[in-house]
Design a protein around this motif. Structure first.
Motif, PDB file in Angstrom:
ATOM      1  N   PHE A  52       0.842  -1.197   0.000  1.00  0.00           N
ATOM      2  CA  PHE A  52       0.000   0.000   0.000  1.00  0.00           C
ATOM      3  C   PHE A  52       0.882   1.255   0.000  1.00  0.00           C
ATOM      4  O   PHE A  52       1.957   1.264   0.614  1.00  0.00           O
ATOM      5  CB  PHE A  52      -0.849   0.064   1.285  1.00  0.00           C
ATOM      6  N   ILE A  53       0.402   2.303  -0.620  1.00  0.00           N
ATOM      7  CA  ILE A  53       0.954   3.638  -0.342  1.00  0.00           C
ATOM      8  C   ILE A  53       0.622   3.874   1.138  1.00  0.00           C
ATOM      9  O   ILE A  53      -0.470   3.516   1.594  1.00  0.00           O
ATOM     10  CB  ILE A  53       0.252   4.698  -1.215  1.00  0.00           C
ATOM     11  N   ILE A  54       1.541   4.447   1.890  1.00  0.00           N
ATOM     12  CA  ILE A  54       1.305   4.634   3.333  1.00  0.00           C
ATOM     13  C   ILE A  54       1.314   6.123   3.671  1.00  0.00           C
ATOM     14  O   ILE A  54       2.268   6.836   3.334  1.00  0.00           O
ATOM     15  CB  ILE A  54       2.359   3.885   4.168  1.00  0.00           C
ATOM     16  N   VAL A  55       0.249   6.552   4.318  1.00  0.00           N
ATOM     17  CA  VAL A  55       0.161   7.940   4.805  1.00  0.00           C
ATOM     18  C   VAL A  55       0.339   7.914   6.316  1.00  0.00           C
ATOM     19  O   VAL A  55      -0.350   7.158   7.005  1.00  0.00           O
ATOM     20  CB  VAL A  55      -1.213   8.555   4.472  1.00  0.00           C
ATOM     21  N   LEU A  56       1.256   8.713   6.821  1.00  0.00           N
ATOM     22  CA  LEU A  56       1.481   8.783   8.267  1.00  0.00           C
ATOM     23  C   LEU A  56       1.022  10.133   8.817  1.00  0.00           C
ATOM     24  O   LEU A  56       1.570  11.182   8.445  1.00  0.00           O
ATOM     25  CB  LEU A  56       2.963   8.590   8.602  1.00  0.00           C
ATOM     26  N   TYR A  57       0.000  10.106   9.667  1.00  0.00           N
ATOM     27  CA  TYR A  57      -0.384  11.282  10.447  1.00  0.00           C
ATOM     28  C   TYR A  57       0.393  11.231  11.766  1.00  0.00           C
ATOM     29  O   TYR A  57       0.858  10.162  12.180  1.00  0.00           O
ATOM     30  CB  TYR A  57      -1.890  11.272  10.761  1.00  0.00           C
ATOM     31  N   ASN A  58       0.497  12.362  12.436  1.00  0.00           N
ATOM     32  CA  ASN A  58       1.177  12.444  13.740  1.00  0.00           C
ATOM     33  C   ASN A  58       2.540  11.743  13.720  1.00  0.00           C
ATOM     34  O   ASN A  58       2.814  10.878  14.563  1.00  0.00           O
ATOM     35  CB  ASN A  58       0.314  11.805  14.838  1.00  0.00           C
ATOM     36  N   PRO A  59       3.404  12.069  12.748  1.00  0.00           N
ATOM     37  CA  PRO A  59       4.641  11.284  12.617  1.00  0.00           C
ATOM     38  C   PRO A  59       5.637  11.507  13.749  1.00  0.00           C
ATOM     39  O   PRO A  59       6.439  10.620  14.032  1.00  0.00           O
ATOM     40  CB  PRO A  59       5.223  11.767  11.290  1.00  0.00           C
ATOM     41  N   ALA A  60       5.617  12.674  14.374  1.00  0.00           N
ATOM     42  CA  ALA A  60       6.638  12.979  15.393  1.00  0.00           C
ATOM     43  C   ALA A  60       6.179  14.137  16.256  1.00  0.00           C
ATOM     44  O   ALA A  60       5.367  14.955  15.841  1.00  0.00           O
ATOM     45  CB  ALA A  60       7.954  13.354  14.708  1.00  0.00           C
ATOM     46  N   SER A  61       6.707  14.175  17.450  1.00  0.00           N
ATOM     47  CA  SER A  61       6.512  15.333  18.317  1.00  0.00           C
ATOM     48  C   SER A  61       7.685  15.331  19.288  1.00  0.00           C
ATOM     49  O   SER A  61       8.484  14.388  19.285  1.00  0.00           O
ATOM     50  CB  SER A  61       5.188  15.239  19.078  1.00  0.00           C
ATOM     51  N   LYS A  62       7.779  16.347  20.117  1.00  0.00           N
ATOM     52  CA  LYS A  62       8.896  16.388  21.072  1.00  0.00           C
ATOM     53  C   LYS A  62       8.887  15.159  21.966  1.00  0.00           C
ATOM     54  O   LYS A  62       9.925  14.609  22.316  1.00  0.00           O
ATOM     55  CB  LYS A  62       8.812  17.657  21.921  1.00  0.00           C
ATOM     56  N   ALA A  63       7.677  14.698  22.327  1.00  0.00           N
ATOM     57  CA  ALA A  63       7.567  13.537  23.217  1.00  0.00           C
ATOM     58  C   ALA A  63       7.739  12.213  22.468  1.00  0.00           C
ATOM     59  O   ALA A  63       7.911  11.167  23.096  1.00  0.00           O
ATOM     60  CB  ALA A  63       6.202  13.557  23.918  1.00  0.00           C
ATOM     61  N   ARG A  64       7.687  12.253  21.120  1.00  0.00           N
ATOM     62  CA  ARG A  64       7.800  11.021  20.340  1.00  0.00           C
ATOM     63  C   ARG A  64       8.829  11.202  19.232  1.00  0.00           C
ATOM     64  O   ARG A  64       8.499  11.228  18.053  1.00  0.00           O
ATOM     65  CB  ARG A  64       6.432  10.649  19.737  1.00  0.00           C
ATOM     66  N   PRO A  65      10.107  11.310  19.590  1.00  0.00           N
ATOM     67  CA  PRO A  65      11.128  11.649  18.593  1.00  0.00           C
ATOM     68  C   PRO A  65      11.635  10.466  17.760  1.00  0.00           C
ATOM     69  O   PRO A  65      12.144  10.669  16.660  1.00  0.00           O
ATOM     70  CB  PRO A  65      12.264  12.222  19.448  1.00  0.00           C
ATOM     71  N   TRP A  66      11.510   9.220  18.254  1.00  0.00           N
ATOM     72  CA  TRP A  66      12.207   8.110  17.593  1.00  0.00           C
ATOM     73  C   TRP A  66      11.302   7.224  16.737  1.00  0.00           C
ATOM     74  O   TRP A  66      11.765   6.430  15.920  1.00  0.00           O
ATOM     75  CB  TRP A  66      12.918   7.236  18.637  1.00  0.00           C
TER      76      TRP A  66
END
Ligand code: SAH
Length: 254
Positions: free
Chosen positions: A159-173
């Motif tokens: 599938f083509i993959i769409v990522l929402y919410n890919p990163a934030s300060k609390a989720r860097p990795w």
């Protein structure tokens, strides 16, 4: 008197991408409920009250909207993009299902909006022209192992993959892990689009490849599209390339 609730999508940011129905619904509301930065996008109207809240308080915000409607108000609950895509509409229905029985009689409508993935895709061409999967990378509301399981299935399914919410300060990795997982199934030349703040003044769109995709390039206002094995680039001299996925597909699974 029982009021009503409209759950309204504001689109990705630009006023031109707010639908006429959303504008009409917002103008007719007595009360606006939503995350403060989304409310800030809307013009002040005399006599209209605003109830701004924190982004993490979705259920509390939904209940507040239901209380206001139960008092007879015409409430508009606002979301960015489309309200049914990782947004307030689900929280509203959860609040109705689990809340006061009288809330089930409130007139509730959902007003769709242009989701970030549609605005981002339009900027680069037609990357979502064939089967695609949409995954939120946030593990605030689901376990990370479930994210990995779904990413694995989407990657294996080509599938083509769409990522929402890919990163934030609390989720860097998390995004780096996601790219590495997908790279086990896809060519390193697979097109990857980083669409930051689409349709907003600081919009930035980067087209790169899976090999060169730098997770540090993403933040809370970025959406990512990773091509399937069929997704192609049309290079243009001195201008950004077009990215598209053809309307036909071959069996590219191992
Ligand atoms: N309901 C929204 C999505 C809310 S989840 C919609 O339909 O678009 C929040 C995530 O949406 C962000 O972390 C980001 O990944 C994406 N997003 C929202 N607006 C965006 C924009 N203007 N540009 C790029 N991504 C955006």
């Amino acid at each position: 008197m029982t009021g009503r609730i409209a759950i309204v999508g504001l689109g990705p940011g630009a006023p031109e991408l707010v639908t006429p129905l959303a504008s009409e619904t917002l103008a007719a509301a007595t009360d606006l409920v939503g995350y403060a930065p989304y409310l800030a996008r809307l013009p002040e109207r005399v006599g209209q009250r605003r109830h701004a809240s924190d982004n993490r308080e979705e259920l509390a915000r939904a209940r507040q909207a239901l209380e206001l409607a139960a008092e007879g108000k015409a409430v508009a609950v606002v979301s960015s993009g489309d309200p049914g895509v990782f947004a307030m509409a689900s929280a509203m229905f959860e609040a109705i299902e689990t809340g006061k029985s009288a809330w089930k009689d409130i007139d509730v409508t959902v007003v769709p909006g242009v989701s970030a993935m549609l605005a981002a895709a339009a900027r680069v061409g037609a990357p979502l022209g064939h089967d695609f999967c949409v995954i939120s990378l946030s593990d605030n509301l689901k376990p990370w192992d479930l994210v990995l399981k779904r990413l694995e299935a989407a990657a294996a399914g080509d599938f083509i993959i769409v990522l929402y919410n890919p990163a934030s300060k609390a989720r860097p990795w998390q995004l780096g892990d996601a790219f590495r997982l997908i790279a086990r199934h896809r060519a390193s030349s697979t097109p990857v689009i980083f669409a930051h703040a689409v349709s907003q003044p600081d919009e930035r769109i980067d087209i790169t490849t899976l090999a060169d995709a730098d997770p540090a390039n993403a933040d809370m206002r970025t959406l990512i599209i990773i091509g399937s094995s069929a997704t192609k680039l049309i290079a243009k001299d001195g201008r950004p390339a077009f990215v598209y996925t053809p309307r036909h597909a071959e069996l590219a699974l191992p």
